[in-house]
Design an enzyme around this catalytic site. Structure first.
Site, PDB file in Angstrom:
ATOM      1  N   CYS A  93       0.680  -1.104   0.151  1.00 30.17           N
ATOM      2  CA  CYS A  93       0.048  -0.050   0.110  1.00 30.17           C
ATOM      3  C   CYS A  93       0.980   1.157   0.150  1.00 30.17           C
ATOM      4  O   CYS A  93       0.440   2.312  -0.215  1.00 30.17           O
ATOM      5  CB  CYS A  93      -0.927   0.084   1.178  1.00 30.17           C
ATOM      6  SG  CYS A  93      -2.054  -1.559   1.004  1.00 30.17           S
TER       7      CYS A  93
ATOM      8  N   HIS B  70      -2.808   7.225   3.847  1.00 28.12           N
ATOM      9  CA  HIS B  70      -3.338   6.141   3.256  1.00 28.12           C
ATOM     10  C   HIS B  70      -4.666   5.781   3.662  1.00 28.12           C
ATOM     11  O   HIS B  70      -5.022   6.142   4.776  1.00 28.12           O
ATOM     12  CB  HIS B  70      -2.487   4.756   3.353  1.00 28.12           C
ATOM     13  CG  HIS B  70      -2.879   3.755   2.911  1.00 28.12           C
ATOM     14  ND1 HIS B  70      -3.551   3.485   1.648  1.00 28.12           N
ATOM     15  CD2 HIS B  70      -2.775   2.425   3.611  1.00 28.12           C
ATOM     16  CE1 HIS B  70      -3.881   1.929   1.528  1.00 28.12           C
ATOM     17  NE2 HIS B  70      -3.493   1.399   2.899  1.00 28.12           N
TER      18      HIS B  70
ATOM     19  N   ASN C  53     -10.297   0.701   0.176  1.00 28.95           N
ATOM     20  CA  ASN C  53      -8.676   0.790   0.202  1.00 28.95           C
ATOM     21  C   ASN C  53      -7.995   0.202  -0.987  1.00 28.95           C
ATOM     22  O   ASN C  53      -8.447  -0.994  -1.485  1.00 28.95           O
ATOM     23  CB  ASN C  53      -8.248  -0.276   1.524  1.00 28.95           C
ATOM     24  CG  ASN C  53      -6.797  -0.338   1.635  1.00 28.95           C
ATOM     25  OD1 ASN C  53      -6.170   0.234   0.669  1.00 28.95           O
ATOM     26  ND2 ASN C  53      -6.339  -1.163   2.507  1.00 28.95           N
TER      27      ASN C  53
HETATM   28  O1  UT7 Z   1      -3.804  -1.058   3.485  1.00 29.99           O
HETATM   29  C1  UT7 Z   1      -3.349  -2.298   4.539  1.00 29.99           C
HETATM   30  C2  UT7 Z   1      -4.561  -3.236   4.939  1.00 29.99           C
HETATM   31  N1  UT7 Z   1      -5.563  -2.739   5.738  1.00 29.99           N
HETATM   32  C3  UT7 Z   1      -5.690  -3.245   6.820  1.00 29.99           C
HETATM   33  O2  UT7 Z   1      -4.848  -4.018   7.319  1.00 29.99           O
HETATM   34  C4  UT7 Z   1      -6.847  -2.742   7.745  1.00 29.99           C
HETATM   35  C5  UT7 Z   1      -6.352  -2.681   9.268  1.00 29.99           C
HETATM   36  N2  UT7 Z   1      -7.569  -3.462   9.923  1.00 29.99           N
HETATM   37  C6  UT7 Z   1      -8.765  -2.843  10.069  1.00 29.99           C
HETATM   38  O3  UT7 Z   1      -9.110  -2.070   9.433  1.00 29.99           O
HETATM   39  C7  UT7 Z   1      -9.705  -3.565  10.968  1.00 29.99           C
HETATM   40  O4  UT7 Z   1      -9.069  -4.558  11.929  1.00 29.99           O
HETATM   41  C8  UT7 Z   1     -10.827  -4.508  10.207  1.00 29.99           C
HETATM   42  C9  UT7 Z   1     -11.765  -3.503   9.502  1.00 29.99           C
HETATM   43  C10 UT7 Z   1      -9.947  -5.379   9.110  1.00 29.99           C
HETATM   44  C11 UT7 Z   1     -11.664  -5.258  10.890  1.00 29.99           C
HETATM   45  O5  UT7 Z   1     -12.279  -4.296  11.999  1.00 29.99           O
HETATM   46  P1  UT7 Z   1     -12.258  -4.963  13.744  1.00 29.99           P
HETATM   47  O6  UT7 Z   1     -12.895  -3.981  14.518  1.00 29.99           O
HETATM   48  O7  UT7 Z   1     -10.518  -5.043  14.021  1.00 29.99           O
HETATM   49  O8  UT7 Z   1     -12.870  -6.328  13.582  1.00 29.99           O
HETATM   50  P2  UT7 Z   1     -12.291  -7.631  14.034  1.00 29.99           P
HETATM   51  O9  UT7 Z   1     -11.483  -8.025  13.145  1.00 29.99           O
HETATM   52  O10 UT7 Z   1     -11.758  -7.711  15.527  1.00 29.99           O
HETATM   53  O11 UT7 Z   1     -13.803  -8.501  14.036  1.00 29.99           O
HETATM   54  C12 UT7 Z   1     -14.805  -8.312  14.843  1.00 29.99           C
HETATM   55  C13 UT7 Z   1     -15.986  -9.225  14.658  1.00 29.99           C
HETATM   56  C14 UT7 Z   1     -15.525 -10.796  14.170  1.00 29.99           C
HETATM   57  O12 UT7 Z   1     -16.562 -11.447  14.735  1.00 29.99           O
HETATM   58  P3  UT7 Z   1     -16.277 -12.195  16.313  1.00 29.99           P
HETATM   59  O13 UT7 Z   1     -15.016 -13.022  16.538  1.00 29.99           O
HETATM   60  O14 UT7 Z   1     -16.477 -10.718  17.318  1.00 29.99           O
HETATM   61  O15 UT7 Z   1     -17.688 -12.901  16.494  1.00 29.99           O
HETATM   62  C15 UT7 Z   1     -15.372 -10.955  12.819  1.00 29.99           C
HETATM   63  O16 UT7 Z   1     -15.657 -12.190  12.669  1.00 29.99           O
HETATM   64  O17 UT7 Z   1     -16.550  -9.020  13.063  1.00 29.99           O
HETATM   65  C16 UT7 Z   1     -16.387 -10.046  12.394  1.00 29.99           C
HETATM   66  N3  UT7 Z   1     -16.131  -9.596  11.044  1.00 29.99           N
HETATM   67  C17 UT7 Z   1     -17.294  -9.336  10.119  1.00 29.99           C
HETATM   68  N4  UT7 Z   1     -18.702  -9.277  10.424  1.00 29.99           N
HETATM   69  C18 UT7 Z   1     -19.383  -8.828   9.129  1.00 29.99           C
HETATM   70  C19 UT7 Z   1     -15.278  -9.613  10.181  1.00 29.99           C
HETATM   71  N5  UT7 Z   1     -15.337  -9.203   8.924  1.00 29.99           N
HETATM   72  C20 UT7 Z   1     -16.691  -8.938   8.887  1.00 29.99           C
HETATM   73  C21 UT7 Z   1     -17.359  -8.708   7.805  1.00 29.99           C
HETATM   74  N6  UT7 Z   1     -18.893  -8.469   7.980  1.00 29.99           N
HETATM   75  N7  UT7 Z   1     -16.944  -8.175   6.663  1.00 29.99           N
END
Ligand code: UT7
Length: 377
Positions: A111, A249, A279
């Site tokens: 990225c 970014h 993104n």
């Molecule tokens: O540019 C480089 C790449 N970009 C990144 O690496 C982005 C960095 N990370 C992030 O932006 C965030 O960590 C995410 C947006 C990817 C995820 O948000 P989060 O608040 O950290 O959520 P999480 O991964 O802790 O997931 C929370 C819950 C999980 O369920 P449980 O385990 O709490 O039951 C996930 O399984 O949300 C669930 N989940 C979803 N639910 C609905 C994960 N993806 C989805 C989805 N729709 N698309």
């Protein structure tokens, strides 16, 4: 000292829009989750190659600078969406442009590729190695997305933008760089299936599996961008109050807010496009820069902070002092051919080809990664 002024800019966004509602037709997700966790409502899906997106954005940037393609002596293709590895992608952009006098270089730091490319091309101009450089930030992530994985499929989109850098005696251009890499966390973001390490091990190119530890990347991204921003401002002798615009970014609205808060920059000064484009990896910063220019938010002499992070985990922050001109000198008539399918139709077509035999999701790891630690003592 010779400086590298940014004299041209142009974006090329594919027209087809994939909404959160479209994603929920094939993934267990919903608009509420996506918007509240990421700030994203829609993203673009390209009907053309990354090289075409890159070439059209470059043509627009060259026209904006009032130059001819034959004036360009360097094309730097920043991105990790390469249709092929050999030949490189920059040479494909060069051919589409007809810029026969240019050297053509790919730069892949995921990225951050555009920002690393901008830093590198500026240094090449400052050293006298180049006089007119085009730096492209381009990604076609839809083709290597694992559309069965909701953790990543909702986050990314396609797009491109480019800038022209010219040798100049006027002060300005990239006036500070802080580049780094948190390599201990390189396993937190990996696209398994891309690269020579997989070749010959039964992995079909396009049959990608993403390793993606979102929360860990989130924390490290904020830390990397915050530290790099502190450093680049300190070294340049400026403070947050001196920053006119922050163009970070765009991976997640919450990350943008955290970085701005750490840096002490109010959100009114932050350019945000994540809601409409998601993104786009290397394309996010140049697309946001072009939009800021088109919206009149860049003023003569504006001081801009550009923090970024990406796979690797590479991170950086650049300080850019804009020149006097904020309007284009010319326009290009280069256009993409029209899209004949909707974004959802294109994604469904990719999905139908991705998993035709119900591949096993276990154990897909290239031997080069699984049985050796490169460089381990
Ligand atoms: O540019 C480089 C790449 N970009 C990144 O690496 C982005 C960095 N990370 C992030 O932006 C965030 O960590 C995410 C947006 C990817 C995820 O948000 P989060 O608040 O950290 O959520 P999480 O991964 O802790 O997931 C929370 C819950 C999980 O369920 P449980 O385990 O709490 O039951 C996930 O399984 O949300 C669930 N989940 C979803 N639910 C609905 C994960 N993806 C989805 C989805 N729709 N698309």
């Amino acid at each position: 000292m010779t400086n590298a002024a940014i004299t041209g800019w142009g974006a090329c966004m594919p027209p087809a829009v994939l909404t959160n509602a479209d994603l929920s037709t094939f993934l267990d997700t919903n608009d509420e989750w996506i918007t509240s966790r990421t700030g994203m409502s829609e993203r673009r899906i390209s009907h053309v190659s990354a090289q075409e997106l890159g070439a059209v954005s470059a043509a627009r940037a060259i026209a904006c600078a009032g130059l001819d393609v034959q004036d360009v002596d360097l094309i730097m293709y920043g991105g990790c969406s390469n249709e092929e590895v050999v030949p490189n992608s920059a040479s494909g952009v060069q051919l589409l442009l007809g810029a026969t006098k240019a050297a053509s270089v790919d730069i892949n730091t995921a990225c951050t590729s555009f920002l690393y490319g901008l830093a590198s091309a500026s240094a090449m101009i400052q050293s006298g190695m180049s006089k007119v450089a085009v730096v492209v930030g381009v990604e076609l992530i839809s083709r290597y997305m694992d559309w069965s994985n909701r953790n990543v499929a909702v986050l990314f989109g396609d797009g491109a933008a480019a800038v022209v850098l010219q040798a100049s005696d006027e002060p300005g251009g990239v006036i500070g760089t802080s580049l780094g890499c948190d390599a201990e966390a390189r396993d937190t973001l990996r696209v398994r299936g891309m690269g020579a390490g997989y070749t010959g091990f039964g992995v079909t190119y396009g049959d990608m599996i993403w390793d993606f530890d979102g929360p860990n990347i989130f924390k490290r991204a904020v830390r990397g961008m915050a530290e790099a921003s502190d450093k680049v401002m300190r070294e340049a002798g400026v403070t947050a109050d001196d920053i006119d615009l922050c163009i970070p970014h765009q991976a997640n609205l919450r990350i943008l807010e955290s970085v701005a808060k750490h840096a002490g920059i109010p959100m009114e000064k932050v350019i945000v496009t994540v809601q409409k484009y998601g993104n786009m990896s290397a394309a996010t910063v140049p697309v946001a820069l072009v939009e800021a220019l088109e919206q009149g938010r860049v003023k003569p002499g504006s001081l801009m902070l550009m923090p970024g992070f990406g796979g690797g985990l590479t991170y950086c922050s650049l300080l850019v002092r804009w020149g006097q001109r904020v309007t284009p000198l010319g326009t290009s008539d280069r256009e993409l051919r029209p899209a004949t399918k909707t974004a959802l139709e294109m994604v469904n077509e990719i999905r139908s080809k991705q998993d035709p035999h119900g591949r096993s999701r276990e154990g897909l790891m290239a031997p080069v990664f699984s049985d050796s630690k490169v460089g381990a003592a």
